[in-house]
Scaffold this active site. Structure first.
Site, PDB file in Angstrom:
ATOM      1  N   ARG A  67      41.600  37.962  45.459  1.00 48.19           N
ATOM      2  CA  ARG A  67      40.929  39.101  46.059  1.00 48.19           C
ATOM      3  C   ARG A  67      40.162  38.642  47.294  1.00 48.19           C
ATOM      4  NH1 ARG A  67      36.906  40.202  43.781  1.00 48.19           N
ATOM      5  NH2 ARG A  67      36.866  38.802  41.997  1.00 48.19           N
ATOM      6  N   TYR A 195      48.401  41.129  46.391  1.00 46.92           N
ATOM      7  CA  TYR A 195      47.914  40.337  45.261  1.00 46.92           C
ATOM      8  C   TYR A 195      46.874  41.064  44.407  1.00 46.92           C
ATOM      9  CZ  TYR A 195      47.332  36.083  42.649  1.00 46.92           C
ATOM     10  OH  TYR A 195      47.355  35.152  41.638  1.00 46.92           O
ATOM     11  N   GLY A 196      47.030  40.948  43.105  1.00 43.84           N
ATOM     12  CA  GLY A 196      46.018  41.321  42.103  1.00 43.84           C
ATOM     13  C   GLY A 196      45.155  42.511  42.454  1.00 43.84           C
ATOM     14  N   GLY A 197      43.860  42.278  42.358  1.00 45.40           N
ATOM     15  CA  GLY A 197      42.892  43.355  42.532  1.00 45.40           C
ATOM     16  C   GLY A 197      42.935  44.015  43.903  1.00 45.40           C
ATOM     17  N   LYS A 204      40.445  46.919  39.877  1.00 47.18           N
ATOM     18  CA  LYS A 204      39.101  46.811  40.459  1.00 47.18           C
ATOM     19  C   LYS A 204      38.757  48.027  41.326  1.00 47.18           C
ATOM     20  CE  LYS A 204      38.753  42.677  38.697  1.00 47.18           C
ATOM     21  NZ  LYS A 204      37.935  42.463  37.511  1.00 47.18           N
ATOM     22  N   HIS A 224      32.250  45.885  34.374  1.00 48.14           N
ATOM     23  CA  HIS A 224      33.151  44.727  34.403  1.00 48.14           C
ATOM     24  C   HIS A 224      32.928  43.935  33.109  1.00 48.14           C
ATOM     25  CE1 HIS A 224      34.442  40.887  36.841  1.00 48.14           C
ATOM     26  NE2 HIS A 224      35.453  41.411  36.189  1.00 48.14           N
ATOM     27  N   SER A 246      34.020  36.754  37.569  1.00 45.84           N
ATOM     28  CA  SER A 246      35.441  36.433  37.490  1.00 45.84           C
ATOM     29  C   SER A 246      35.667  34.971  37.111  1.00 45.84           C
ATOM     30  CB  SER A 246      36.100  36.697  38.839  1.00 45.84           C
ATOM     31  OG  SER A 246      35.812  38.015  39.242  1.00 45.84           O
ATOM     32  N   ALA A 247      36.675  34.753  36.283  1.00 45.84           N
ATOM     33  CA  ALA A 247      37.107  33.410  35.886  1.00 45.84           C
ATOM     34  C   ALA A 247      36.000  32.593  35.204  1.00 45.84           C
ATOM     35  CB  ALA A 247      37.689  32.653  37.082  1.00 45.84           C
ATOM     36  N   CYS A 248      35.205  33.248  34.367  1.00 45.41           N
ATOM     37  CA  CYS A 248      34.187  32.564  33.561  1.00 45.41           C
ATOM     38  C   CYS A 248      34.543  32.594  32.091  1.00 45.41           C
ATOM     39  CB  CYS A 248      32.814  33.197  33.758  1.00 45.41           C
ATOM     40  SG  CYS A 248      32.021  32.720  35.282  1.00 45.41           S
ATOM     41  N   GLY A 249      35.802  32.877  31.762  1.00 42.26           N
ATOM     42  CA  GLY A 249      36.224  32.804  30.366  1.00 42.26           C
ATOM     43  C   GLY A 249      36.146  34.122  29.618  1.00 42.26           C
ATOM     44  N   LYS A 250      36.180  35.248  30.341  1.00 42.97           N
ATOM     45  CA  LYS A 250      36.126  36.541  29.640  1.00 42.97           C
ATOM     46  C   LYS A 250      37.326  36.724  28.731  1.00 42.97           C
ATOM     47  CE  LYS A 250      35.126  40.380  31.880  1.00 42.97           C
ATOM     48  NZ  LYS A 250      35.359  40.898  33.256  1.00 42.97           N
ATOM     49  N   ASN A 252      39.231  34.472  27.435  1.00 39.96           N
ATOM     50  CA  ASN A 252      39.165  33.543  26.299  1.00 39.96           C
ATOM     51  C   ASN A 252      38.185  34.041  25.235  1.00 39.96           C
ATOM     52  OD1 ASN A 252      40.958  31.878  27.591  1.00 39.96           O
ATOM     53  ND2 ASN A 252      39.401  30.464  28.358  1.00 39.96           N
ATOM     54  N   ASP A 273      38.537  42.882  30.430  1.00 36.79           N
ATOM     55  CA  ASP A 273      37.999  42.880  31.794  1.00 36.79           C
ATOM     56  C   ASP A 273      37.106  44.076  32.125  1.00 36.79           C
ATOM     57  OD1 ASP A 273      37.838  41.544  34.309  1.00 36.79           O
ATOM     58  OD2 ASP A 273      39.223  42.990  35.176  1.00 36.79           O
ATOM     59  N   ARG A 364      48.193  33.655  37.878  1.00 42.14           N
ATOM     60  CA  ARG A 364      47.915  34.666  36.862  1.00 42.14           C
ATOM     61  C   ARG A 364      49.120  34.935  35.961  1.00 42.14           C
ATOM     62  NH1 ARG A 364      42.670  37.452  37.191  1.00 42.14           N
ATOM     63  NH2 ARG A 364      41.699  36.542  39.021  1.00 42.14           N
ATOM     64  N   GLY A 489      36.387  28.637  20.805  1.00 44.49           N
ATOM     65  CA  GLY A 489      36.267  29.204  19.455  1.00 44.49           C
ATOM     66  C   GLY A 489      34.899  28.989  18.833  1.00 44.49           C
TER      67      GLY A 489
HETATM   68  C1  OXD Z   1      38.541  39.271  38.539  1.00 42.74           C
HETATM   69  C2  OXD Z   1      39.737  39.636  37.755  1.00 42.74           C
HETATM   70  O1  OXD Z   1      38.664  38.691  39.630  1.00 42.74           O
HETATM   71  O2  OXD Z   1      39.545  40.153  36.647  1.00 42.74           O
HETATM   72  O3  OXD Z   1      37.437  39.566  38.076  1.00 42.74           O
HETATM   73  O4  OXD Z   1      40.861  39.447  38.222  1.00 42.74           O
HETATM   74 MN    MN Z   2      37.523  40.694  36.288  1.00 44.17          MN
END
Ligand code: OXD
Ligand code: MN
Length: 584
Positions: A67, A195-197, A204, A224, A246-250, A252, A273, A364, A489
């Site tokens: 993004r 791309y993506g968002g 988004k 979010h 973003s990309a902090c392990g949501k 997971n 998300d 992704r 876990g």
């Molecule tokens: C982000 C996503 O960037 O979910 O937050 O792709």
């Molecule tokens: Mn996100």
């Protein structure tokens, strides 16, 4: 007479001048036709049909891999309505400037009209969007990420109640890339990125930026946030929603394989998300996941970190910008196995380790949510699931303890408003810089964030049974620079404490920032965390917090007089609680 949709499609075709217009029905046959078409170009490949049936790899242009927040705009007549944290463009100027780029942009191309529902098909919380795009890649992604095609057309009928989004790849040059939101018209224009968002406009652009505006107007919340259900012994499930940058392990966390499964604690996934939430008749806040798939970051995902998604993505999955092994399987850093010789990198070159990562750090997978073994039986419940806890989190090497609970809703809103995290590769720009990211919405709030804080405070007054608000940090490091907490876990141990606090149990100690677990508060059996590491994890260090408060003050000052009084008050209260604790 033309329906509102037909009129808008006619207008868009008049502007972009495609060779043909195709209304997408969302069928499997249509998906296959689109894929065949994509395979004819040099950027899409079929994966091993035995080990990854119906899976494909797509490579995006090398300058279109994340993004682009600096090219994303909120277009309001009054600049202040976009606020100091958004890029702003005057609506007339945007229509003129970006309209010129759309003029003739689809010449020689097909224009696809993609009707979609964000949310379960029959949910009253769901909403309809229509994306017009000249990218077949966008169409196949939208089929996974939303309820797309005939179902949406059937729900829409001849109504004008849909969010229009016009997208064209343009010439993919970042110099001519704009992602523009018109909150008053509830309209999205995006050109120059596939791309993506930037390009899947339901995610988004609609489900957060435009929906956040609608939510404020209509007294609901568009956040979010992942949504998970924590099952406890006896089978009761308690739902929580969590906001992380973003990309902090949501993903997971939402799909976690619980380390306490043998004790009866299991995690069920509702969403990874975005959460749309409305007050239910019983006074609880009910959440739906507006999406139908996961668009997750591949690197770092493996059997140890996210077994559920690894199982989910063995079929019907689109991979973008990952490596391709000689066996025609996808590969990325952290997948858990070494690649054999002959691997092709995301750039399409024969790979060796001197060439940097084989998969782009923001590569992704797009996978149907229902394929996850962890999917909740309630994930498509039309009424949503009742939320008992909100969890804010960030990636902080210092300062924030493993978990703490806010004193009350107003304090919790302050905690969310001053959230910070070290940046990742999900957006272009420097990686590893600490930035304030309120409620993880900094890049996604469609209006002035000061008013957004005000909306949160207002919702707190409206929700009879509001969720309790917590903050977590899985990423705290010790003096040796190593992570103190194993994460993944094991995070269920923190969720268990949160659940106990929601139920009025759970041993806690009061600190100036809120309640942290007491020494015996967390269930740590079977885990090797030393007493020293545990103290470090839970420590609230006054000196760190003093600089934290200075930094958050600098951030909040940006909002000037528009910042709600309650947020300022919470900042003052926090300083007072630390008074006398900071060494001179
Ligand atoms: C982000 C996503 O960037 O979910 O937050 O792709
Ligand atoms: Mn996100």
């Amino acid at each position: 007479m033309a329906t509102p949709l037909e009129s808008w499609v006619g207008e868009a075709a008049g502007l972009t001048k495609p060779d043909r217009v195709v209304y997408c029905d969302g069928s499997a046959a249509e998906f296959q036709r689109m894929i065949e078409h994509m395979l004819g170009a040099s950027d899409t490949f079929e994966l091993n049909e035995k080990t990854y049936p119906n899976c494909y790899l797509h490579r995006s242009t090398v300058n279109d891999v994340a993004r682009t927040e600096h090219l994303t705009f909120i277009s309001t007549t009054d600049k202040d309505d976009a606020g100091p944290t958004n890029n702003w463009m005057d609506p007339e100027a945007a229509k003129y400037r970006v309209g010129a780029l759309f003029d003739g942009a689809m010449r020689g191309r097909t224009m696809y009209v993609v009707p979609y529902i964000m949310g379960p098909v029959s949910s009253p919380i769901s909403k309809i969007g229509v994306e017009i795009t000249d990218s077949p890649y966008v169409v196949v992604n939208m089929r996974i990420m939303s309820r797309m095609g005939k179902v949406a057309m059937d729900r829409l009928g001849s109504s004008a109640e849909f969010v229009p989004g016009l997208h064209s790849l343009g010439d993919l040059d970042p110099m001519r890339r704009y992602i523009v939101h018109f909150p008053k018209e509830k309209l999205i224009w995006s050109i120059g990125s596939g791309y993506g968002g930037n390009a899947l406009l339901g995610k988004k652009c609609f489900a957060l930026r435009i929906a956040s505006v609608m939510a404020r107007e209509q007294a609901w919340m568009a956040e979010h946030m992942l949504i998970l259900g924590l099952e406890s012994p006896g089978g009761k499930v308690t739902y929580m929603a969590a906001a992380f940058p973003s990309a902090c392990g949501k993903t997971n966390l939402a799909m976690m394989v619980s380390a306490l499964e043998s004790q009866g604690y299991r995690v069920w996934t509702v969403g990874d998300d975005i959460a749309w939430m409305k007050i239910g008749d019983d006074g609880y806040l009910y959440a739906i996941n507006p999406e139908a798939g996961f668009f997750g970051v591949a690197p770092g995902t493996g059997m140890l970190t996210n077994r559920n998604v690894m199982q989910a993505l063995r079929k019907n999955t689109l991979f973008t910008n990952v490596g391709l092994t000689k066996e025609r399987e996808p590969w990325w850093e952290g997948i858990g196995a070494e690649p054999g010789p002959g691997m092709i990198s995301w750039k399409g070159e024969l790979w060796d380790s001197s060439k940097g990562p084989a998969a782009h750090p923001n590569s992704r997978y797009t996978v149907p949510a229902q394929q996850s073994p962890s999917i909740s039986s309630k994930w498509e419940a039309p009424e949503g699931v009742p939320i008992s806890a909100f969890i804010f989190g960030g990636r902080r090497a210092r300062v924030a303890p493993l978990v703490y609970e806010s004193f009350d809703w107003q304090h919790g809103v302050f905690v969310g408003a001053t959230m910070a995290s070290e940046t990742t590769a999900a957006a272009t720009g420097d990686v590893g810089i600490t930035r304030r990211d309120p409620m993880a919405m900094l890049p996604f709030c469609g209006y002035n964030m000061a008013d957004y804080f005000g909306h949160w405070l207002e919702m707190g007054r409206k929700i009879p049974k509001p969720p309790k608000i917590f903050h977590v940090n899985w990423f705290r490091k010790g003096a040796d620079g190593k992570f103190l907490w194993p994460g993944y876990g094991e995070n269920v141990r923190v969720l268990k404490w949160i659940l106990e606090r929601v139920e009025g149990r759970g041993a806690a100690e009061e600190t100036p920032i809120g309640y942290v677990p007491a020494k015996n508060g967390l269930t740590l059996d079977g885990l090797k965390v030393s007493n020293g590491a545990l103290s470090d994890l839970l420590r609230v260090n006054p000196a760190d917090w003093e600089s934290e408060m200075q930094d958050s003050r600098q951030f909040l000052i940006k909002f000037g007089a528009r910042l709600p009084r309650e947020i300022r008050e919470e900042h003052e209260k926090l300083s007072r609680r630390f008074q006398g604790l900071v060494p001179a």
